[in-house]
Design a protein around this motif. Structure first.
Motif, PDB file in Angstrom:
ATOM      1  N   ASN A 116       8.235  -1.517 -10.792  1.00  0.00           N
ATOM      2  CA  ASN A 116       9.676  -1.435 -10.518  1.00  0.00           C
ATOM      3  C   ASN A 116       9.953  -1.375  -9.017  1.00  0.00           C
ATOM      4  O   ASN A 116      10.877  -2.033  -8.528  1.00  0.00           O
ATOM      5  N   SER A 117       9.168  -0.588  -8.297  1.00  0.00           N
ATOM      6  CA  SER A 117       9.356  -0.489  -6.841  1.00  0.00           C
ATOM      7  C   SER A 117       9.110  -1.822  -6.159  1.00  0.00           C
ATOM      8  O   SER A 117       9.838  -2.198  -5.242  1.00  0.00           O
TER       9      SER A 117
ATOM     10  N   GLY B 122       0.817  -1.217   0.000  1.00  0.00           N
ATOM     11  CA  GLY B 122       0.000   0.000   0.000  1.00  0.00           C
ATOM     12  C   GLY B 122       0.846   1.259   0.000  1.00  0.00           C
ATOM     13  O   GLY B 122       0.542   2.232  -0.703  1.00  0.00           O
ATOM     14  N   LYS B 123       1.926   1.232   0.774  1.00  0.00           N
ATOM     15  CA  LYS B 123       2.835   2.390   0.799  1.00  0.00           C
ATOM     16  C   LYS B 123       3.495   2.590  -0.568  1.00  0.00           C
ATOM     17  O   LYS B 123       3.696   3.724  -1.012  1.00  0.00           O
ATOM     18  N   ILE B 124       3.820   1.483  -1.238  1.00  0.00           N
ATOM     19  CA  ILE B 124       4.432   1.578  -2.567  1.00  0.00           C
ATOM     20  C   ILE B 124       3.432   2.176  -3.560  1.00  0.00           C
ATOM     21  O   ILE B 124       3.809   3.002  -4.392  1.00  0.00           O
TER      22      ILE B 124
ATOM     23  N   SER C 191       4.787 -12.505  -4.941  1.00  0.00           N
ATOM     24  CA  SER C 191       4.348 -13.906  -4.993  1.00  0.00           C
ATOM     25  C   SER C 191       4.059 -14.434  -3.595  1.00  0.00           C
ATOM     26  O   SER C 191       3.064 -15.127  -3.377  1.00  0.00           O
ATOM     27  N   ARG C 192       4.909 -14.093  -2.640  1.00  0.00           N
ATOM     28  CA  ARG C 192       4.676 -14.513  -1.239  1.00  0.00           C
ATOM     29  C   ARG C 192       3.394 -13.898  -0.685  1.00  0.00           C
ATOM     30  O   ARG C 192       2.627 -14.561   0.017  1.00  0.00           O
TER      31      ARG C 192
ATOM     32  N   GLN D  92      11.966  -4.469  -4.142  1.00  0.00           N
ATOM     33  CA  GLN D  92      11.843  -4.925  -2.755  1.00  0.00           C
ATOM     34  C   GLN D  92      12.441  -6.324  -2.562  1.00  0.00           C
ATOM     35  O   GLN D  92      12.544  -6.799  -1.449  1.00  0.00           O
ATOM     36  N   GLY D  93      12.761  -6.975  -3.656  1.00  0.00           N
ATOM     37  CA  GLY D  93      13.335  -8.314  -3.555  1.00  0.00           C
ATOM     38  C   GLY D  93      12.482  -9.298  -4.320  1.00  0.00           C
ATOM     39  O   GLY D  93      11.267  -9.131  -4.426  1.00  0.00           O
TER      40      GLY D  93
END
Length: 145
Positions: A57-58, A43-45, A68-69, A62-63
């Motif tokens: 992209n952001s 939500g912040k992104i 997916s997780r 994040q990794g």
């Protein structure tokens, strides 16, 4: 007045209805959007992204596997929410498409700050991706369909 909505199924139900009031959509798209909306980190992104390209992209930055997780972790809540809405005759589901059939289901003014933020993000996210196909969104976010 209680200012908390903690129940993830309830929040996802409101998200689904809020999105379906804008347009009918595939279950895959509804699942992706609901997951992006309900998670605080995602939500912040959304709030910091000007468009879907920046958003994807952001999220990727994040990794690997973050989204997916999140999809796996929120999947059961999403399915429960869809089943509850279907059994309550709020939505219908056919040919892989969710449609809203009860326009009176509340999707705002529910007195929850968290839910208010989520619905504000829902409007932002909807505008970002309204011209993208579900497949394009999943591809840009590196999610396997």
């Amino acid at each position: 007045m209680m200012n908390r909505v903690y129940n993830n199924e309830a929040i996802i139900m409101v998200c689904i209805v809020h999105l379906l009031k804008k347009k009918e959509m595939s279950i895959a798209l509804s699942y992706l959007l609901s997951t992006l909306l309900i998670d605080g980190q995602l939500g912040k992104i959304i709030q910091m992204s000007a468009d879907f390209e920046k958003l994807s992209n952001s999220i990727k930055n994040q990794g690997s596997g973050l989204l997916s997780r999140k999809l796996i972790s929120f999947g059961p809540y999403f399915m429960n929410a869809v089943v509850i809405l279907k059994q309550s005759n709020i939505i219908t589901f056919s040919d892989g498409v969710l449609r809203l059939i009860d326009q009176t289901f509340p999707d705002d003014g529910l007195g929850s700050k968290r839910l208010g933020r989520i619905l504000k993000n829902a409007d932002i996210l909807f505008e970002m991706c309204k011209y993208l196909s579900t497949k394009e969104m999943y591809n840009k976010l590196n999610i396997q369909l």
